[in-house]
Write an enzyme that holds these catalytic residues in place. Structure first.
Site, PDB file in Angstrom:
ATOM      1  N   HIS A 164      -6.577  -9.757  -0.432  1.00 17.26           N
ATOM      2  CA  HIS A 164      -5.507  -9.539   0.403  1.00 17.26           C
ATOM      3  C   HIS A 164      -5.524 -10.601   1.704  1.00 17.26           C
ATOM      4  CE1 HIS A 164      -6.922  -5.098  -0.321  1.00 17.26           C
ATOM      5  NE2 HIS A 164      -5.432  -5.247  -0.698  1.00 17.26           N
ATOM      6  N   LYS A 214      -3.063  10.493  -1.141  1.00 14.11           N
ATOM      7  CA  LYS A 214      -4.103   9.527  -1.729  1.00 14.11           C
ATOM      8  C   LYS A 214      -5.653  10.140  -1.094  1.00 14.11           C
ATOM      9  CE  LYS A 214      -2.242   5.262  -3.132  1.00 14.11           C
ATOM     10  NZ  LYS A 214      -2.487   3.750  -3.191  1.00 14.11           N
ATOM     11  N   ARG A 233      -0.287 -10.851  -8.068  1.00 18.33           N
ATOM     12  CA  ARG A 233      -1.419 -11.473  -8.868  1.00 18.33           C
ATOM     13  C   ARG A 233      -1.145 -11.945 -10.273  1.00 18.33           C
ATOM     14  NH1 ARG A 233      -5.164  -6.628  -7.475  1.00 18.33           N
ATOM     15  NH2 ARG A 233      -2.955  -5.639  -8.259  1.00 18.33           N
ATOM     16  N   SER A 244      -9.064  -3.516  -4.957  1.00 19.18           N
ATOM     17  CA  SER A 244     -10.094  -2.922  -4.219  1.00 19.18           C
ATOM     18  C   SER A 244     -10.610  -1.964  -5.234  1.00 19.18           C
ATOM     19  CB  SER A 244      -9.309  -2.052  -3.094  1.00 19.18           C
ATOM     20  OG  SER A 244      -8.599  -2.911  -2.058  1.00 19.18           O
TER      21      SER A 244
HETATM   22  O1  PNS Z   1      -2.262  -1.674  -1.307  1.00 18.09           O
HETATM   23  P1  PNS Z   1      -1.044  -0.816  -1.865  1.00 18.09           P
HETATM   24  O2  PNS Z   1      -1.526   0.439  -2.020  1.00 18.09           O
HETATM   25  O3  PNS Z   1      -0.378  -1.499  -3.098  1.00 18.09           O
HETATM   26  O4  PNS Z   1       0.333  -0.690  -0.810  1.00 18.09           O
HETATM   27  C1  PNS Z   1       1.216   0.105  -1.018  1.00 18.09           C
HETATM   28  C2  PNS Z   1       2.153   0.327  -0.085  1.00 18.09           C
HETATM   29  C3  PNS Z   1       1.537   0.715   1.385  1.00 18.09           C
HETATM   30  C4  PNS Z   1       2.872  -0.953   0.425  1.00 18.09           C
HETATM   31  C5  PNS Z   1       3.297   1.316  -0.455  1.00 18.09           C
HETATM   32  O5  PNS Z   1       2.614   2.486  -0.895  1.00 18.09           O
HETATM   33  C6  PNS Z   1       4.150   1.781   0.778  1.00 18.09           C
HETATM   34  O6  PNS Z   1       4.864   0.969   1.123  1.00 18.09           O
HETATM   35  N1  PNS Z   1       3.924   3.001   1.004  1.00 18.09           N
HETATM   36  C7  PNS Z   1       4.781   3.775   2.240  1.00 18.09           C
HETATM   37  C8  PNS Z   1       5.800   4.547   1.909  1.00 18.09           C
HETATM   38  C9  PNS Z   1       7.095   3.775   1.383  1.00 18.09           C
HETATM   39  O7  PNS Z   1       7.846   3.305   2.210  1.00 18.09           O
HETATM   40  N2  PNS Z   1       7.177   3.765   0.071  1.00 18.09           N
HETATM   41  C10 PNS Z   1       8.192   2.670  -0.537  1.00 18.09           C
HETATM   42  C11 PNS Z   1       9.315   3.160  -0.759  1.00 18.09           C
HETATM   43  S1  PNS Z   1       9.697   2.662  -2.437  1.00 18.09           S
END
Ligand code: PNS
Length: 162
Positions: free
Chosen positions: A17, A41, A90, A128
């Site tokens: 990250h 989650k 990645r 993670s």
């Molecule tokens: O570290 P991650 O879990 O891959 O991050 C995912 C994240 C936080 C970027 C994603 O789940 C997110 O943006 N969630 C907020 C809700 C939202 O806006 N979803 C995207 C619409 S498709």
């Protein structure tokens, strides 16, 4: 001023990250890193803990600020004045999920661009979830997370924590 948003679960933050945050800060004037509060989650670390670890890891980076958000990422991007959401790729396996999110986000907010940054090859396999698994079974993760994160992981999951 160009502001980027780096959103994520950060459960916990890893060097993979941080590599992306650093790359984003070379491209943008400011980088806002934000931890998602997602009630659906079940994270290992609380929102406060995840934010604390992120703050500790980025405290000397002058262009970087930290925050937390819930709800739609594009709405939060607008709130903090970010013109772009930066996500790390990645491997090809990340693409499908990232492509879906980027496409949906574009439909929701045409003015917020998603920018993909390639993760450094030394962290290309780091996630993670994998880090937590390694700690759970007694492996050493010093190469992939900052010292304070490792300490918390061992406390929570490692042999000393059991
Ligand atoms: O570290 P991650 O879990 O891959 O991050 C995912 C994240 C936080 C970027 C994603 O789940 C997110 O943006 N969630 C907020 C809700 C939202 O806006 N979803 C995207 C619409 S498709």
């Amino acid at each position: 001023m160009r502001i980027a948003l780096c959103p994520g679960s950060f459960d916990p933050v890893t060097y993979a990250h941080l590599d992306i945050v650093q790359r984003a800060s070379r491209l943008f004037d400011r980088v806002h890193v934000a931890v998602l509060e997602n009630p659906n989650k079940n994270p290992l670390f609380s929102l406060e803990e995840r934010l604390e670890m992120l703050k500790e890891a980025t405290k000397n980076w002058s262009k970087v600020e930290q925050g937390v958000f819930s709800g739609l990422v594009v709405e939060y991007a607008r709130q903090v004045g970010a013109s772009a959401i930066v996500r790390g790729l990645r491997a090809v396996s990340d693409f499908e999920y990232e492509f879906q999110m980027a496409a949906m986000n574009r439909h929701l907010a045409e003015d917020v661009e998603t920018v993909f940054v390639m993760t450094s090859s030394e962290y290309a396999f780091v996630s993670s979830s994998l880090i937590k698994e390694v700690v759970r079974y007694g492996g050493d993760v010093s190469r992939w997370v900052p010292p304070n994160v490792k300490e918390r992981l061992v406390e929570r999951l490692g042999k000393r924590g059991q």
